[in-house]
Design a protein around this motif. Sequence first.
Motif, short mmCIF file in Angstrom:
data_model
loop_
_atom_site.label_atom_id
_atom_site.label_comp_id
_atom_site.label_asym_id
_atom_site.label_seq_id
_atom_site.Cartn_x
_atom_site.Cartn_y
_atom_site.Cartn_z
N ALA A 162 23.26 25.25 37.10
CA ALA A 162 22.71 24.18 37.41
C ALA A 162 23.04 23.97 38.90
O ALA A 162 24.49 23.94 39.05
N ILE A 163 22.41 23.76 40.01
CA ILE A 163 22.83 23.47 41.21
C ILE A 163 22.25 22.05 41.64
O ILE A 163 21.23 21.56 41.26
N ASP A 164 22.88 21.36 42.70
CA ASP A 164 22.50 20.34 43.22
C ASP A 164 22.77 20.29 44.90
O ASP A 164 23.41 21.12 45.34
N VAL A 165 22.39 19.15 45.45
CA VAL A 165 22.65 19.16 46.97
C VAL A 165 23.89 18.59 47.06
O VAL A 165 24.44 17.65 46.50
N LEU A 166 24.72 19.35 48.03
CA LEU A 166 26.07 18.82 48.11
C LEU A 166 26.20 18.20 49.43
O LEU A 166 27.22 17.67 49.81
N ASP A 167 25.36 18.59 50.54
CA ASP A 167 25.52 18.27 51.92
C ASP A 167 24.10 18.28 52.64
O ASP A 167 23.23 19.06 51.94
N SER A 168 24.09 17.56 53.59
CA SER A 168 22.68 17.73 54.34
C SER A 168 23.08 17.37 55.68
O SER A 168 23.81 16.52 56.22
N GLU A 169 22.21 18.03 56.71
CA GLU A 169 22.31 17.56 58.25
C GLU A 169 20.98 18.29 58.76
O GLU A 169 20.55 19.31 58.58
#
Length: 300
Positions: free
Chosen positions: A281-288
């Motif tokens: 299960a993966i998820d969003v950890l950071d964004s830029e």
Amino acid sequence: MALYELVLLAPQALVEPVSDALMDELGAVSVSVEDADADTDAERALFGEPGMPPPQAGWDRSTVKALFADEAGATEAGTLLLAQDWAQGLAVQSMQAVPDQDWVRLTQAQFAPVPVTERFWIVPTWHEPPEAAERVIRLDPGLAFGTGTHPTTRMCLRWIAAHAAQLQAARVLDYGCGSGILAIGAALHGATEVDGVDIDPAAVEATRANAAANGVRLTAGLADTAQGTYAVVLANILATPLKLLAPLLCSHVAPGGHLVLAGILERQAEELRAAYAPWCAIDVLDSEDGWILMGGRLAA
């Protein structure tokens, strides 16, 4: 000694034959192609987003710029091209001297130190590290992708810096290592066994050279040299290959280990979740800047 620049306006169909003629037959030192309608209402992107096909092969009108060692060469090239039957629609816009410059210094000026965190920096060899820098990756632009200026690379390095405790004495895989920047970052934060792999032999050589320049020990090789499982698997590629590689990448993550994925646009998050769901299960950890970092942990 000044170079001379010949600037031509070419329809799309002539860009390739004109560029080939300039380089192969007419003695141009270099040739570059730009959108002739740049900075106007008619400007448009030539390439689509990663994983998407380009809208079309080229711009409707292109500016072709060729550099020559002297004025005579530039003049002769322009005259000969305009005389060709196949060059209908080609036009000369200008020919002018280009002032001599320190091109090395000019190129270097475009690459300044890049902060990952307040204490972790990427610094070209021609700059001194900032005083606040406690960890520094020395890296110059080269043949392989990854100089720390792209959001995907910075997000991966921020993850590494934030998880230094988990990296202590850990085994780490950088899949698609490019310049080796992520592998080097992991080694600087305590990983003791780091493998960097890539499908491009130039990337493997760049990784080895950059590791030596930074005084870290790691192993670099082609993609099939990755063996066994790792506490951390990093892959900064693009969404489409990441989806195809899901079973392989997950097979290299040790139970309880971390999987960190980059090269993903915000709109691609659900695609990646679905691709990795059978294993992790993966998820969003950071964004830029429209890019996201995704990751998760394998069940222990």
